[in-house]
Design an enzyme around this catalytic site. Sequence first.
Site, PDB file in Angstrom:
ATOM      1  N   ARG A  66       0.835  -1.203   0.000  1.00  0.00           N
ATOM      2  CA  ARG A  66       0.000   0.000   0.000  1.00  0.00           C
ATOM      3  C   ARG A  66       0.875   1.261   0.000  1.00  0.00           C
ATOM      4  NH1 ARG A  66      -5.859   0.497   0.204  1.00  0.00           N
ATOM      5  NH2 ARG A  66      -6.103   2.702   0.581  1.00  0.00           N
ATOM      6  N   ASN A 108     -11.697  16.528   0.262  1.00  0.00           N
ATOM      7  CA  ASN A 108     -12.497  15.344  -0.038  1.00  0.00           C
ATOM      8  C   ASN A 108     -13.972  15.680   0.173  1.00  0.00           C
ATOM      9  OD1 ASN A 108     -13.165  12.682  -0.641  1.00  0.00           O
ATOM     10  ND2 ASN A 108     -12.770  11.937   1.429  1.00  0.00           N
ATOM     11  N   THR A 109     -14.836  15.099  -0.644  1.00  0.00           N
ATOM     12  CA  THR A 109     -16.274  15.263  -0.424  1.00  0.00           C
ATOM     13  C   THR A 109     -16.809  13.984   0.183  1.00  0.00           C
ATOM     14  OG1 THR A 109     -16.900  14.408  -2.582  1.00  0.00           O
ATOM     15  CG2 THR A 109     -16.557  16.764  -2.419  1.00  0.00           C
ATOM     16  N   HIS A 110     -17.766  14.136   1.088  1.00  0.00           N
ATOM     17  CA  HIS A 110     -18.336  12.968   1.763  1.00  0.00           C
ATOM     18  C   HIS A 110     -19.862  13.117   1.799  1.00  0.00           C
ATOM     19  CE1 HIS A 110     -18.590   9.577   4.448  1.00  0.00           C
ATOM     20  NE2 HIS A 110     -19.387  10.280   5.234  1.00  0.00           N
ATOM     21  N   ASP A 142      -6.995  14.611   6.241  1.00  0.00           N
ATOM     22  CA  ASP A 142      -5.884  14.345   7.161  1.00  0.00           C
ATOM     23  C   ASP A 142      -5.692  12.835   7.243  1.00  0.00           C
ATOM     24  OD1 ASP A 142      -7.838  13.372   8.852  1.00  0.00           O
ATOM     25  OD2 ASP A 142      -7.689  15.001  10.313  1.00  0.00           O
ATOM     26  N   ALA A 143      -4.934  12.367   8.240  1.00  0.00           N
ATOM     27  CA  ALA A 143      -4.582  10.947   8.278  1.00  0.00           C
ATOM     28  C   ALA A 143      -5.728  10.054   8.749  1.00  0.00           C
ATOM     29  CB  ALA A 143      -3.357  10.751   9.168  1.00  0.00           C
ATOM     30  N   ASP A 146     -12.137  10.468   7.255  1.00  0.00           N
ATOM     31  CA  ASP A 146     -13.141  11.548   7.210  1.00  0.00           C
ATOM     32  C   ASP A 146     -13.140  12.409   8.471  1.00  0.00           C
ATOM     33  OD1 ASP A 146     -13.879  10.506   4.720  1.00  0.00           O
ATOM     34  OD2 ASP A 146     -15.408   9.207   5.575  1.00  0.00           O
TER      35      ASP A 146
HETATM   36  C1  GRF Z   1     -20.027  11.124  -3.971  1.00  0.00           C
HETATM   37  O1  GRF Z   1     -21.274  11.141  -3.284  1.00  0.00           O
HETATM   38  C2  GRF Z   1     -18.885  11.057  -3.000  1.00  0.00           C
HETATM   39  O2  GRF Z   1     -19.054  11.835  -1.855  1.00  0.00           O
HETATM   40  C3  GRF Z   1     -18.911   9.602  -2.667  1.00  0.00           C
HETATM   41  O3  GRF Z   1     -19.116   8.970  -3.905  1.00  0.00           O
HETATM   42  C4  GRF Z   1     -19.842   9.831  -4.749  1.00  0.00           C
HETATM   43  C5  GRF Z   1     -19.037  10.033  -6.003  1.00  0.00           C
HETATM   44  O4  GRF Z   1     -19.830  10.406  -7.058  1.00  0.00           O
HETATM   45  N1  GRF Z   1     -17.759   9.198  -1.952  1.00  0.00           N
HETATM   46  P1  GRF Z   1     -19.221  10.783  -8.492  1.00  0.00           P
HETATM   47  O5  GRF Z   1     -18.200   9.727  -8.882  1.00  0.00           O
HETATM   48  O6  GRF Z   1     -18.573  12.142  -8.366  1.00  0.00           O
HETATM   49  O7  GRF Z   1     -20.394  10.794  -9.403  1.00  0.00           O
END
Ligand code: GRF
Length: 203
Positions: A66, A108-110, A142-143, A146
Amino acid sequence: MALRLVVLVSSSGTNLQALLDACADPEFGAEVVAVGADRDGIQGLTRATDAGVPTFVHRVKDFGSREEWDAALAESVAAYEPDLVVSAGFMKLVGAAFLDRFGGKTLNTHPALLPSFPGMHGARDALEYGVKVTGATLFIVDAGVDTGMIMAQVTVPVEDDDTEETLHERIKVVERSMLVESVGRIAREGYTVDGRRVRFGRA
Ligand code: GRF
């Protein structure tokens, strides 16, 4: 000078597409200079190629460890000299080598309101818990899993007849707007950090 973005994806890439569309307007202030992925054959990579953006792929299984994968990912990202890295549906945790170079400038988006429901299944976990409001969070990686400082959040009501799919799709609509608006503001205004509190604008 436009803010240079490297975007990391693992699947459909609709967040990436929203950024690509926004970047078409020079006033937006940012440019996607490369797209990286941890797997082949995904729509996210096709979207990049269609937009004329270079791509690279590093699959964990092609590396001895990894750590080697993480170092290769960091090296490929570094080659494009990004100002900001956006993990947009990238289903891997980056490691120490990556964070040494890009810690503090990787977002990052969550699909949940952190710190609730971290991990791989934010939408499903919130639905199963029974919350009435969920949403999406943009944070500085970060490490942890989320756990990074929160840059933006948007809310979505949970409907009685929601399934994981319907809820996640509604979250993704506002998630994309949140991402685009936030990256645009970073490009034009920058951001400052005070403890865990992040705000747009220069100090
Ligand atoms: C998003 O909802 C993201 O937060 C999650 O997976 C989805 C990705 O969607 N981890 P896309 O690939 O941008 O359509």
